[in-house]
Scaffold this active site. Structure first.
Site, PDB file in Angstrom:
ATOM      1  N   ASP A   8      -2.674   2.219  -6.184  1.00 53.72           N
ATOM      2  CA  ASP A   8      -1.625   2.260  -5.162  1.00 53.72           C
ATOM      3  C   ASP A   8      -1.633   1.057  -4.229  1.00 53.72           C
ATOM      4  OD1 ASP A   8      -4.063   2.972  -4.061  1.00 53.72           O
ATOM      5  OD2 ASP A   8      -3.180   4.322  -2.583  1.00 53.72           O
ATOM      6  N   GLU A   9      -2.318  -0.008  -4.605  1.00 56.37           N
ATOM      7  CA  GLU A   9      -2.482  -1.122  -3.673  1.00 56.37           C
ATOM      8  C   GLU A   9      -2.564  -2.433  -4.440  1.00 56.37           C
ATOM      9  OE1 GLU A   9      -5.603  -2.270  -0.054  1.00 56.37           O
ATOM     10  OE2 GLU A   9      -6.014  -0.598  -1.409  1.00 56.37           O
ATOM     11  N   ASP A  50       0.869  -1.187   0.000  1.00 60.15           N
ATOM     12  CA  ASP A  50       0.000   0.000   0.000  1.00 60.15           C
ATOM     13  C   ASP A  50       0.903   1.233   0.000  1.00 60.15           C
ATOM     14  OD1 ASP A  50      -2.099   1.729   0.130  1.00 60.15           O
ATOM     15  OD2 ASP A  50      -2.965   0.930   1.965  1.00 60.15           O
TER      16      ASP A  50
END
EC number: 2.7.7.7
Length: 476
Positions: free
Chosen positions: A105-106, A11
């Site tokens: 983003d993960e 993350d």
């Protein structure tokens, strides 16, 4: 559950805000808030410097401004975020062929697959945790070198624990949860830590005297089923004792593609509403084509002034990625909805996705005939050139006014051209970004990623030497 911690969850830390800080040297270490800047805008991401003042994602931007008036408030730059995300995802694919992206983003990574898995299996059992930790630290270092950004990583024997681990590692940390330690790790955490436990479920459990994960496990499956129902109760008990056998899935099937906008002022003009629906339909088709997909069901979302939300849909006879078809279907759907009281949000989506199109030739011929007939009758545009949609974080090419059934762009006036955070270039001073504009002036800070904080200069909004530009890479 796996016998070794080989599920990794990555993350990126305050991703959008961190990209802005890396891109703009003058914002390093300062409060940065990214999102919709209008009166009804919503915070997309806040930097950690802003979070200490109580600002968080999904908060109304007006509330954020009251909590943190000194922050830099910027529009999102999704083209740059996607570019940085591609770099990060590329590094994850170097670790393993099994990468499950959840957002820009993960992502989850299965460390048992590929060369990484071979190295871990070659390690002695007592050295496994150290080998996994080394893998996570090397990944974080590679991301920092490639992007200049920090990431938090959780590694465990399941997806549930890996994700909770990465949250515990924030910001800029690494947590490895070794097999046998799951209950001790989860026990003290609040029930909201578990997936699927929202405010209502948490309040229901609190009234039953259950506030921590350990207390959920102690309650037992039968009691949780009694309190929450069979499916939810059994699932919650399994999570509380650390059981999660879901695999990392490399390709997640996207079920729909949609876009929506919240307007600064409620829309009451019927022609303006139809124009916005047409514009959103075009944006939706653009995303649909970028994904290489088509779809059979067009979905329209309308949120009224009083926050009541309606959803209407129409299923076509064949999948389509034709903007005319999607636009006209959405227009038919809005015709059946009363918008006289005011519209606060509109959205257009396409569901029932497929990898091909098979348009109805008779329908296309009918549409072409209707278009020709409309041209012969000389019907005027239903929206004037002054009808400007104010959208949250819209890209320059998307900030335009559309006719009710067409999408001919209307030239922008200089006063509406510049948005805080927007990339620009000046013939004399080079690249920079907009700090703000108003009363006929625009203020620009001239600096580049990796450099030093730059000088600030102010120009007339219609200065011909100043023009929009593409974002510069974070790392040269």
């Amino acid at each position: 559950m796996r016998s070794a911690p080989t599920v990794l969850h990555l993350d990126m830390d305050a991703f959008y805000a961190s990209v802005e800080q890396a891109s703009k040297p003058s914002l390093r270490g300062k409060a940065v808030i990214v999102g919709g800047l209008g009166p009804r805008g919503v915070v997309a991401t806040a930097s950690y410097e802003a979070r200490v003042h109580g600002v968080h994602s999904a908060m109304a931007m007006a509330h954020a401004r009251r909590l943190c008036p000194h922050a830099a408030y910027l529009i999102p730059r999704f083209a740059l975020y996607r570019r940085v995300s591609d770099t990060v995802m590329g590094l994850l694919h170097e670790l393993s062929p099994l990468v499950e992206p959840l957002s820009l983003d993960e992502a989850f990574v299965d460390l048992e697959a590929g060369e990484c898995g071979e190295r871990l299996r070659a390690a002695a059992p007592e050295a496994m945790a150290a080998a996994v930790r080394e893998t996570g630290e090397r990944l974080r270092a590679d991301i920092a070198a490639a992007t200049g950004l920090t990431a938090s990583v959780g590694i465990a024997g399941s997806k549930l624990l890996a994700k909770i681990g990465s949250e515990a590692a924030k910001p800029d940390g690494l947590v490895v949860i070794e097999p046998g330690t799951e209950r001790a790790f989860l026990g003290p955490k609040p029930v909201r830590t578990l997936w699927g436990v929202g405010p209502a479920t948490a309040d229901h459990l609190r009234r039953a005297g259950i506030t921590t994960v350990a207390e959920v496990a102690e309650a037992g499956e039968a009691e949780l089923v009694r309190l929450l129902g069979r499916a939810h109760g059994a699932s919650l008990y399994a999570m509380a004792i650390g059981h999660d056998d879901r695999p990392v899935v490399a390709e997640r099937d996207v079920k729909s593609i949609s876009v929506e906008d919240t307007f600064d002022v409620d829309l009451t003009d019927r022609a303006r509403v139809r124009a916005e629906v047409a514009r959103l339909a075009d944006r939706c088709v653009k995303r649909l084509r970028e994904a290489g997909r088509s779809g059979r069901t067009v979905v329209l979302k309308v949120r009224h002034y009083d926050f009541t939300t309606l959803t209407r849909s129409e299923t076509l006879r064949a999948p389509t990625d034709d903007p005319v078809v999607v636009r006209e279907t959405a227009d038919r759907l809005i015709e059946a909805i009363d918008t006289t009281g005011g519209v606060r949000l509109l959205g257009v989506g396409v569901a029932g996705l497929a990898d091909f199109t098979q348009e109805d030739l008779f329908a296309q011929a009918s549409q072409a005939s209707q278009a020709i007939q409309a041209g012969l009758t000389g019907q005027p545009d239903r929206v004037g050139s002054d009808a400007r949609p104010e959208t949250r974080g819209a890209a320059p090419e998307e900030r335009r006014a559309d006719t009710a059934l067409a999408s001919a762009p209307v030239p922008e006036t200089p006063a509406h051209r510049w948005r805080p955070g927007q990339d620009v270039t000046h013939e004399e001073y080079g690249p920079g970004w907009v700090q703000g504009s108003g009363v006929g002036r625009v203020t620009v800070r001239f600096e580049v990623p990796g450099g030093v904080p730059g000088r600030v200069r102010t120009f007339p909004v219609d200065d011909p030497r100043l023009s929009p530009s593409d974002p510069l890479p974070l790392v040269s």
